[in-house]
Design an enzyme around this catalytic site. Structure first.
Site, short mmCIF file in Angstrom:
data_model
loop_
_atom_site.label_atom_id
_atom_site.label_comp_id
_atom_site.label_asym_id
_atom_site.label_seq_id
_atom_site.Cartn_x
_atom_site.Cartn_y
_atom_site.Cartn_z
N LYS A 62 31.32 36.97 40.39
CA LYS A 62 31.66 35.74 41.37
C LYS A 62 31.07 35.56 42.45
O LYS A 62 30.72 36.76 43.16
CB LYS A 62 33.21 35.52 41.20
CG LYS A 62 33.78 35.42 39.65
CD LYS A 62 35.20 34.70 39.73
CE LYS A 62 35.47 34.25 38.19
NZ LYS A 62 36.74 33.90 37.92
N ARG B 221 39.19 40.71 33.38
CA ARG B 221 38.00 40.03 32.81
C ARG B 221 36.54 40.24 33.34
O ARG B 221 36.29 39.95 34.35
CB ARG B 221 38.29 38.60 32.44
CG ARG B 221 37.61 37.73 31.75
CD ARG B 221 37.58 36.39 31.78
NE ARG B 221 37.06 35.25 30.88
CZ ARG B 221 35.75 34.86 31.26
NH1 ARG B 221 35.25 35.06 32.54
NH2 ARG B 221 35.25 34.14 30.64
#
Length: 410
Positions: free
Chosen positions: A345, A381
């Protein structure tokens, strides 16, 4: 709503090790742990009656020390806040006293009891042939994006056969479950139709179900997509809106006997990063997730089949993301397993000097290991399963280590 959350506490495992080093008998450990004042609870949402009750704590017992100490908030903070500190027996007495009161007091009792229980692992979850024992280790969810526009690997696995092969490779690398997504939720992403999403994910689910026993999750916000995905063999619905986008989705999950992961988001993927703002990001995430859980339970989804996700990067600034990751344990007051996604991210790219998504593996592993070492996530995840499993093996082993020599023996 009255809410209590643990803000500072000794690590229980470390306390037990210290007791062993002191030569204390195992039978005395439980009583000693409860006698030490190491728990502090931040209380929010208190009304007039609850505040009056807490301000009079010392007058409610013949022995003032029998109840936890109360420190009220002041004008600079949000009204209705304060902190309790004490040990387990003191908190139990407070819970009993408040439970028997009227109006706000039972809610106060329930909130404090939930906070005290937040260190207890949630009940195990069975998905397909796999049993997830929360608290034993950190599990890995592998990402299978069947989209042309995901922020990290958009287009690489858009072909169903490529996506199936990728999912099988992640399973072989040690993924505990696979998350198949047919709609990008990157910042600025626009929605796709349910028909298009079904066409993308169902062939992949069917292909994976035929060739692996690894449980399958589907990342969708739509009841129509979830219905077809569950028929095709999915076990879990991963909704980034926390059942806030499609009122029929909770019922679809309940009727299928499936599990769900409910995520926090501020805004929508198209708008979430325009100007995210919070007075208290932990408080707001907790409130959102509580409402999401209530929607799930009202539709008939058993509480033990719900996971929660704080939504890193979904309507949060750089600092919000870091603060949430540092304080994940405060979300355990909800008593449910936490699934957290940091993989590749943008905030990690910033920490790594501006690296693009394709070069954020090391930063991702740093975040994954940190969460495991702090005990903040039950499932991570990730895009890179093999590497994440290695990082988790180290972090989990350090967190569980007990052999400090003969004086630490049981």
């Amino acid at each position: 709503m009255i809410r209590a959350r643990v803000v500072t506490a000794e690590h229980p495992e470390d306390l037990v090790l210290a007791f062993r080093r002191m030569g204390l008998a195992p039978s005395s450990l439980a009583a000693l742990r409860e006698s030490l004042p190491h728990t502090r609870l931040l209380l929010t949402g208190l009304g007039t009656q609850a505040l009056h009750f807490l301000q009079r704590l010392q007058a409610l017992s013949d022995a003032p020390a029998a109840l936890p100490a109360w420190l009220a908030g002041e004008a600079g903070g949000r009204p209705g806040t304060g902190m309790l500190s004490g040990h387990a027996e003191q908190f139990r007495l407070l819970v009993d006293l408040a439970r028997g009161g009227r109006d706000e007091l039972p809610a106060l009792s329930k909130a404090v009891a939930a906070a005290l229980a937040s260190g207890t692992a949630p009940p195990a979850l069975v998905l397909g042939d796999k049993r997830f024992e929360w608290g034993a280790s950190t599990y890995v969810m592998g990402v299978v994006n069947v989209t042309p526009d995901s922020f990290s690997d958009g287009g690489r696995f858009f072909d169903p056969e490529a996506a199936i092969a990728h999912g099988l490779a992640l399973a072989e690398a040690g993924a505990d479950l696979l998350d198949v997504g047919g709609e990008s939720t990157r910042p600025g992403a626009l929605p796709v139709s349910a028909e298009a999403e079904v066409a993308r994910v169902v062939p992949v689910i069917e292909g994976l179900r035929a060739r692996t026993s690894v449980p399958l999750s589907v990342d969708t916000t739509k009841a129509a997509v979830a219905r077809e995905a569950l028929r095709a063999g999915a076990h879990l619905i991963n909704d980034v809106t926390g059942f806030g986008a499609d009122a029929d989705l909770p019922r679809v999950v309940a009727e299928a006997g499936a599990a769900c992961c409910l995520m926090h988001i501020q805004g929508t993927p198209a708008t979430m990063q325009q100007a995210p703002r919070y007075d208290d990001v932990i408080e707001d995430v907790l409130g959102f997730l509580e409402a999401a859980v209530a929607r799930a339970e009202a539709a008939g989804v058993p509480r033990e089949r719900i996971l929660l996700d704080p939504g890193i990067g979904f309507g949060k600034t750089f600092e919000h993301n870091l603060f949430l990751l540092r304080r994940l344990n405060e979300l355990r007051v909800l008593g449910l397993p936490l699934l957290v996604g940091t993989s590749r991210k943008g905030f990690l790219g910033r920490l790594a000097g501006g690296k693009p998504a394709s070069e954020r593996l090391a930063a991702t592993l740093g975040s994954v290991a940190s969460m495991a070492a702090l005990g903040g996530a039950d499932v991570v995840r990730v895009h890179d399963v093999a590497e994440a499993r290695d990082a988790l093996a180290v972090a989990d082993a350090i967190r569980r280590s007990e052999d400090g020599g003969a004086l630490y023996a049981r």
